[in-house]
Motif scaffolding. Structure first.
Motif, PDB file in Angstrom:
ATOM      1  N   LEU A 107       0.852  -1.190   0.000  1.00 23.00           N
ATOM      2  CA  LEU A 107       0.000   0.000   0.000  1.00 23.00           C
ATOM      3  C   LEU A 107       0.888   1.240   0.000  1.00 23.00           C
ATOM      4  O   LEU A 107       1.667   1.464   0.930  1.00 23.00           O
ATOM      5  CB  LEU A 107      -0.947  -0.009   1.203  1.00 23.00           C
ATOM      6  CG  LEU A 107      -1.959  -1.163   1.183  1.00 23.00           C
ATOM      7  CD1 LEU A 107      -2.983  -1.005   2.301  1.00 23.00           C
ATOM      8  CD2 LEU A 107      -2.664  -1.263  -0.170  1.00 23.00           C
ATOM      9  N   HIS A 109       0.453   4.367   0.383  1.00 16.78           N
ATOM     10  CA  HIS A 109       0.316   5.463   1.352  1.00 16.78           C
ATOM     11  C   HIS A 109       0.737   5.057   2.758  1.00 16.78           C
ATOM     12  O   HIS A 109       0.626   5.839   3.690  1.00 16.78           O
ATOM     13  CB  HIS A 109      -1.121   5.983   1.372  1.00 16.78           C
ATOM     14  CG  HIS A 109      -2.116   4.990   1.913  1.00 16.78           C
ATOM     15  ND1 HIS A 109      -2.525   3.898   1.203  1.00 16.78           N
ATOM     16  CD2 HIS A 109      -2.742   4.936   3.107  1.00 16.78           C
ATOM     17  CE1 HIS A 109      -3.376   3.205   1.946  1.00 16.78           C
ATOM     18  NE2 HIS A 109      -3.528   3.806   3.102  1.00 16.78           N
ATOM     19  N   ASP A 114       3.978   0.218   8.651  1.00 18.76           N
ATOM     20  CA  ASP A 114       2.517   0.087   8.594  1.00 18.76           C
ATOM     21  C   ASP A 114       2.085  -1.005   7.616  1.00 18.76           C
ATOM     22  O   ASP A 114       1.111  -1.726   7.875  1.00 18.76           O
ATOM     23  CB  ASP A 114       1.871   1.412   8.199  1.00 18.76           C
ATOM     24  CG  ASP A 114       1.631   2.305   9.407  1.00 18.76           C
ATOM     25  OD1 ASP A 114       2.331   3.323   9.534  1.00 18.76           O
ATOM     26  OD2 ASP A 114       0.765   1.966  10.225  1.00 18.76           O
TER      27      ASP A 114
ATOM     28  N   PRO B  11      -0.644   3.324  14.513  1.00 19.83           N
ATOM     29  CA  PRO B  11      -1.117   2.849  13.206  1.00 19.83           C
ATOM     30  C   PRO B  11      -1.646   4.007  12.353  1.00 19.83           C
ATOM     31  O   PRO B  11      -2.355   4.873  12.846  1.00 19.83           O
ATOM     32  CB  PRO B  11      -2.257   1.897  13.565  1.00 19.83           C
ATOM     33  CG  PRO B  11      -2.037   1.524  14.988  1.00 19.83           C
ATOM     34  CD  PRO B  11      -1.341   2.679  15.626  1.00 19.83           C
ATOM     35  N   ALA B  12      -1.272   4.007  11.089  1.00 20.26           N
ATOM     36  CA  ALA B  12      -1.779   5.019  10.154  1.00 20.26           C
ATOM     37  C   ALA B  12      -3.137   4.553   9.645  1.00 20.26           C
ATOM     38  O   ALA B  12      -3.446   3.362   9.670  1.00 20.26           O
ATOM     39  CB  ALA B  12      -0.802   5.169   8.996  1.00 20.26           C
ATOM     40  N   PRO B  13      -3.967   5.501   9.178  1.00 13.86           N
ATOM     41  CA  PRO B  13      -5.290   5.105   8.655  1.00 13.86           C
ATOM     42  C   PRO B  13      -5.147   4.149   7.467  1.00 13.86           C
ATOM     43  O   PRO B  13      -4.223   4.286   6.671  1.00 13.86           O
ATOM     44  CB  PRO B  13      -5.900   6.432   8.207  1.00 13.86           C
ATOM     45  CG  PRO B  13      -5.115   7.489   8.889  1.00 13.86           C
ATOM     46  CD  PRO B  13      -3.759   6.943   9.128  1.00 13.86           C
ATOM     47  N   PHE B  14      -6.080   3.207   7.368  1.00 12.98           N
ATOM     48  CA  PHE B  14      -6.044   2.227   6.273  1.00 12.98           C
ATOM     49  C   PHE B  14      -6.254   2.907   4.920  1.00 12.98           C
ATOM     50  O   PHE B  14      -5.720   2.466   3.915  1.00 12.98           O
ATOM     51  CB  PHE B  14      -7.132   1.170   6.467  1.00 12.98           C
ATOM     52  CG  PHE B  14      -6.796   0.160   7.523  1.00 12.98           C
ATOM     53  CD1 PHE B  14      -5.825  -0.795   7.309  1.00 12.98           C
ATOM     54  CD2 PHE B  14      -7.474   0.156   8.737  1.00 12.98           C
ATOM     55  CE1 PHE B  14      -5.519  -1.740   8.279  1.00 12.98           C
ATOM     56  CE2 PHE B  14      -7.177  -0.781   9.720  1.00 12.98           C
ATOM     57  CZ  PHE B  14      -6.196  -1.723   9.484  1.00 12.98           C
ATOM     58  N   LEU B  15      -7.081   3.962   4.929  1.00  9.39           N
ATOM     59  CA  LEU B  15      -7.338   4.673   3.671  1.00  9.39           C
ATOM     60  C   LEU B  15      -6.528   5.958   3.661  1.00  9.39           C
ATOM     61  O   LEU B  15      -6.379   6.591   4.710  1.00  9.39           O
ATOM     62  CB  LEU B  15      -8.827   5.006   3.544  1.00  9.39           C
ATOM     63  CG  LEU B  15      -9.774   3.816   3.451  1.00  9.39           C
ATOM     64  CD1 LEU B  15     -11.223   4.288   3.488  1.00  9.39           C
ATOM     65  CD2 LEU B  15      -9.513   3.029   2.169  1.00  9.39           C
ATOM     66  N   PRO B  16      -6.004   6.361   2.506  1.00 10.31           N
ATOM     67  CA  PRO B  16      -5.211   7.598   2.454  1.00 10.31           C
ATOM     68  C   PRO B  16      -6.004   8.782   2.991  1.00 10.31           C
ATOM     69  O   PRO B  16      -7.164   8.980   2.629  1.00 10.31           O
ATOM     70  CB  PRO B  16      -4.941   7.770   0.952  1.00 10.31           C
ATOM     71  CG  PRO B  16      -5.101   6.404   0.367  1.00 10.31           C
ATOM     72  CD  PRO B  16      -6.114   5.696   1.207  1.00 10.31           C
ATOM     73  N   GLU B 201      -7.112  -0.933  -5.100  1.00  9.58           N
ATOM     74  CA  GLU B 201      -5.979  -1.791  -4.703  1.00  9.58           C
ATOM     75  C   GLU B 201      -5.908  -1.910  -3.184  1.00  9.58           C
ATOM     76  O   GLU B 201      -5.545  -2.966  -2.653  1.00  9.58           O
ATOM     77  CB  GLU B 201      -4.666  -1.312  -5.328  1.00  9.58           C
ATOM     78  CG  GLU B 201      -4.034  -0.071  -4.718  1.00  9.58           C
ATOM     79  CD  GLU B 201      -4.726   1.227  -5.120  1.00  9.58           C
ATOM     80  OE1 GLU B 201      -4.193   2.298  -4.809  1.00  9.58           O
ATOM     81  OE2 GLU B 201      -5.835   1.211  -5.746  1.00  9.58           O
ATOM     82  N   VAL B 202      -6.284  -0.825  -2.471  1.00  9.81           N
ATOM     83  CA  VAL B 202      -6.289  -0.894  -1.005  1.00  9.81           C
ATOM     84  C   VAL B 202      -7.359  -1.892  -0.553  1.00  9.81           C
ATOM     85  O   VAL B 202      -7.115  -2.759   0.289  1.00  9.81           O
ATOM     86  CB  VAL B 202      -6.572   0.490  -0.383  1.00  9.81           C
ATOM     87  CG1 VAL B 202      -6.601   0.383   1.135  1.00  9.81           C
ATOM     88  CG2 VAL B 202      -5.525   1.495  -0.831  1.00  9.81           C
ATOM     89  N   GLU B 204      -8.570  -4.323  -2.207  1.00 13.43           N
ATOM     90  CA  GLU B 204      -8.167  -5.687  -2.571  1.00 13.43           C
ATOM     91  C   GLU B 204      -7.170  -6.266  -1.563  1.00 13.43           C
ATOM     92  O   GLU B 204      -7.321  -7.406  -1.119  1.00 13.43           O
ATOM     93  CB  GLU B 204      -7.549  -5.676  -3.981  1.00 13.43           C
ATOM     94  CG  GLU B 204      -7.297  -7.070  -4.503  1.00 13.43           C
ATOM     95  CD  GLU B 204      -6.422  -7.081  -5.758  1.00 13.43           C
ATOM     96  OE1 GLU B 204      -5.872  -6.023  -6.123  1.00 13.43           O
ATOM     97  OE2 GLU B 204      -6.283  -8.152  -6.339  1.00 13.43           O
ATOM     98  N   VAL B 205      -6.163  -5.455  -1.188  1.00 14.28           N
ATOM     99  CA  VAL B 205      -5.159  -5.954  -0.243  1.00 14.28           C
ATOM    100  C   VAL B 205      -5.800  -6.247   1.114  1.00 14.28           C
ATOM    101  O   VAL B 205      -5.521  -7.276   1.732  1.00 14.28           O
ATOM    102  CB  VAL B 205      -3.991  -4.946  -0.104  1.00 14.28           C
ATOM    103  CG1 VAL B 205      -3.095  -5.321   1.071  1.00 14.28           C
ATOM    104  CG2 VAL B 205      -3.195  -4.892  -1.397  1.00 14.28           C
ATOM    105  N   LEU B 206      -6.681  -5.356   1.559  1.00 18.21           N
ATOM    106  CA  LEU B 206      -7.358  -5.587   2.841  1.00 18.21           C
ATOM    107  C   LEU B 206      -8.167  -6.883   2.770  1.00 18.21           C
ATOM    108  O   LEU B 206      -8.130  -7.713   3.681  1.00 18.21           O
ATOM    109  CB  LEU B 206      -8.276  -4.411   3.190  1.00 18.21           C
ATOM    110  CG  LEU B 206      -7.584  -3.077   3.485  1.00 18.21           C
ATOM    111  CD1 LEU B 206      -8.609  -1.979   3.695  1.00 18.21           C
ATOM    112  CD2 LEU B 206      -6.693  -3.201   4.719  1.00 18.21           C
ATOM    113  N   PHE B 215     -15.847  -4.756   7.706  1.00 15.46           N
ATOM    114  CA  PHE B 215     -14.721  -3.950   8.205  1.00 15.46           C
ATOM    115  C   PHE B 215     -14.292  -2.931   7.150  1.00 15.46           C
ATOM    116  O   PHE B 215     -14.105  -1.748   7.438  1.00 15.46           O
ATOM    117  CB  PHE B 215     -13.559  -4.875   8.560  1.00 15.46           C
ATOM    118  CG  PHE B 215     -12.307  -4.172   8.983  1.00 15.46           C
ATOM    119  CD1 PHE B 215     -12.122  -3.783  10.299  1.00 15.46           C
ATOM    120  CD2 PHE B 215     -11.305  -3.896   8.055  1.00 15.46           C
ATOM    121  CE1 PHE B 215     -10.956  -3.138  10.688  1.00 15.46           C
ATOM    122  CE2 PHE B 215     -10.144  -3.241   8.440  1.00 15.46           C
ATOM    123  CZ  PHE B 215      -9.971  -2.870   9.756  1.00 15.46           C
TER     124      PHE B 215
END
Ligand SMILES: Nc1ncnc2c1ncn2[C@@H]1O[C@H](COP(=O)(O)OP(=O)(O)OP(=O)(O)O)[C@@H](O)[C@H]1O
Ligand SMILES: [Mg+2]
Lengths: 240, 296
Positions: A107, A109, A114, B11-16, B201-202, B204-206, B215
């Motif tokens: 990812l 970003h 992370d 932890p950084a946010p999962f979404l930008p 793509e985010v 998909e990876v999640l 979630f």
């Protein structure tokens, strides 16, 4: 070791982690990409999948990490028939499978740290419980000084090792790696191989798709060879 | 990039994060919230106006007394006032003077002074007890008992009209409100779809890393709910300022008699950010869930 014992123990009717019975697979209406595959992977085993480009290596891995479905035949994962697994159960099965994707799928970003922590967060673990482990794992794959780095700033080999760290961080029962040495020189390739052998010693079942004959030779591990979607060579460890 | 300290890592946010700063979406939702709040204020004001008018009318009744041949108009009016004053629920009954009655019909008949002999009906004005007002029938019965020829106008026809008008205003207000809420939901659904497509793509990876659909949908849900709450705050704030300006400008005889906005009404816009967040959350979740199931 304990996790595999557990996995086998929970489904002792079928000790194999992965079992293909006459499995075929196709994309949409295209001709079959994989044809009549029959093999199984025992817990703690280590196999390579080889074959020319387009032979179906990635497709075979996709079947195992539940990104594709067989069009024919029976596929068992951890003793469960995948066609009978309820959609709500699938995420939990996926958490037991680590994947190093051919194109990494990092990812962009998120920092290296992370990205690595991602599977643990998804599994609902508290940061306090894994922060230190993630740092150690990244150091172990040689990214100690790149933990803050964004994927775009990493070299090909660094991305590859980051992808490997993410794949193994949640101690998966099985590790699937697609061309894990595709972007690195021979030296780095051997380092990565040592990493996999180390993980395998800890009990993880390993399946690596590769073109790299040197890597296969260096490991001495059994091979599943694909030729235009057909299995033509079965390794000694993965008896059908 | 000095020494990395895992203890200090969060932890950084999962979404930008950058995606969350969608100015045009905030503007659209804020505008919709603003319009919804104005509608709400208008409905509240119309309701208050209607209640004020009907309140006046319920406290009063007017009786038209037609003198019989053997009686003077003033005599008949006086007798009627007396009879009405005795009815329970009547506070006061007063015969209007001849001049007042004439003044009331002057617009239609012109100066009636030279129509001295015309038997102009007299009016009796009745003030009713606001708690237990006498009904029109009770007044009618009291007059009949005295053998008076009179018509009771208890204003019920007017009141029905006003109540119907107020009811219509409420229904229209409610419909406009619902329409705006649906539009806001649709805008958020649209934005969610765009957001999911942009972050495919985010997602998909999640998904492949074992995240449940709920979630992943929750990430978009929280993001859009927050955005809508912010937008709702702007929209509701602007509507409250607008309402305050109307209240000020209205003054004694400006807009206030028509649309009497009270300071307390301005509080009604307070739940708008929450309502906007709720609409956005539901819309984003449903859209995201459907899309994720399609995608994977
Ligand atoms: N998403 C897809 N849709 C349609 N066809 C696909 C898709 N992915 C792969 N294929 C086709 O399936 C066949 C096998 O592809 P696959 O990616 O499994 O090969 P591979 O052995 O991994 O190749 P490489 O060594 O180049 O990675 C190819 O003919 C490819 O064109
Ligand atoms: Mg491939």
């Amino acid at each position: 070791m304990s996790r595999n014992t557990h996995a086998a123990g929970a489904f002792d009717a079928d000790p194999a982690v992965v079992r293909f019975d006459d499995v075929s697979m196709r994309y949409g209406r295209a001709p079959e990409t994989l044809k009549d595959l029959t093999f199984s992977l025992a817990p703690g085993s280590f196999h390579f999948v080889t074959g020319a480009s387009g032979a179906g290596k990635t497709s075979l891995l996709k079947l195992i990490f539940l990104a594709a479905r067989p069009s024919k035949g029976l596929l068992h994962l951890f003793g469960q028939d995948v066609s009978a697994i309820a959609p709500r159960e699938q995420p939990f099965l996926r958490r037991r499978i680590g994947v190093v994707y051919q194109e990494f799928k990092l990812l962009e970003h998120l920092s290296a740290f992370d990205n690595t922590a991602l599977p643990l967060r998804i599994a609902g673990r508290k940061p306090e419980s894994y922060r230190q482990d993630v740092a150690e794992l990244l150091a172990w794959v040689g990214l100690r000084s790149r933990m803050h780095a964004m994927p775009a700033t990493l070299a090909g080999g660094e991305k590859q090792r980051l992808a490997i760290a993410r794949a193994v961080v949640n101690r998966p029962d099985i590790l699937l790696a697609d061309e894990p040495t595709g972007n690195v020189d021979h030296e780095m390739g051997l380092r990565i191989l040592r990493l996999f052998v180390e993980l395998n010693r800890l009990g993880t079942t390993i399946l690596i798709a590769t073109h790299d004959q040197d890597l296969v030779a260096a490991s001495g591990m059994p091979v599943l060879h694909l030729d235009e979607g057909r299995l033509t060579q079965l390794g000694a460890g993965g008896e059908a | 990039m000095s020494e990395f300290d895992a203890e200090r890592w969060r932890p950084a946010p999962f979404l930008p994060e950058a995606d969350a700063k969608d100015g045009s979406l905030i503007f659209v939702v804020a505008t919709l919230c603003f319009l919804a709040c104005l509608t709400l204020l208008a409905v509240l004001a119309a309701d208050r106006a209607a209640r004020g008018w009907t309140g006046h009318l319920t406290n009063e009744a007017t009786i038209i007394v037609r003198p019989k041949a053997n009686e003077t108009p003033d005599g008949a009016a006086a007798r009627a006032a007396e009879a009405l004053a005795g009815v329970p629920g009547v506070v006061e009954a007063r015969a209007l003077e001849k001049e007042k009655a004439e003044a009331l019909i002057a617009p239609w008949l012109g100066d009636a002074a030279d129509l001295e002999d015309l038997p102009i009906p007299r009016l009796v004005s009745v003030l009713l007890d606001p708690e237990t007002p006498a009904t029109g029938e009770a007044l009618d019965r009291a007059l009949k008992a005295q053998g008076l020829d009179a018509i009771v106008d208890d204003h019920s026809v007017w009141m029905k009209d006003i109540e119907r008008a107020a009811g219509t205003a409420r229904v229209i207000g409610g419909a406009v409100f619902a329409l705006i809420a649906i539009a806001a939901g649709a805008v958020v659904a649209f934005a969610t779809r765009a957001g999911l497509a942009a972050r495919r793509e985010v997602v998909e990876v999640l998904h492949l890393s074992g995240a449940e659909d709920g979630f992943i949908a929750g990430l978009f849900q929280i993001r859009f709910a927050r955005m809508a709450a912010t937008a709702g705050l702007f929209g509701a704030g602007a509507a409250a300022i607008m309402g305050a300006v109307l209240r000020f400008a209205g003054g004694g005889d400006g807009l206030t008699p028509v649309l009497p906005i009270a300071w307390i009404d301005l509080l009604a816009v307070a739940p708008a950010p929450l309502a906007a967040a709720a609409v956005a959350a539901v819309s984003a979740r449903l859209t995201a869930l459907a899309l994720i199931r399609d995608m994977m």
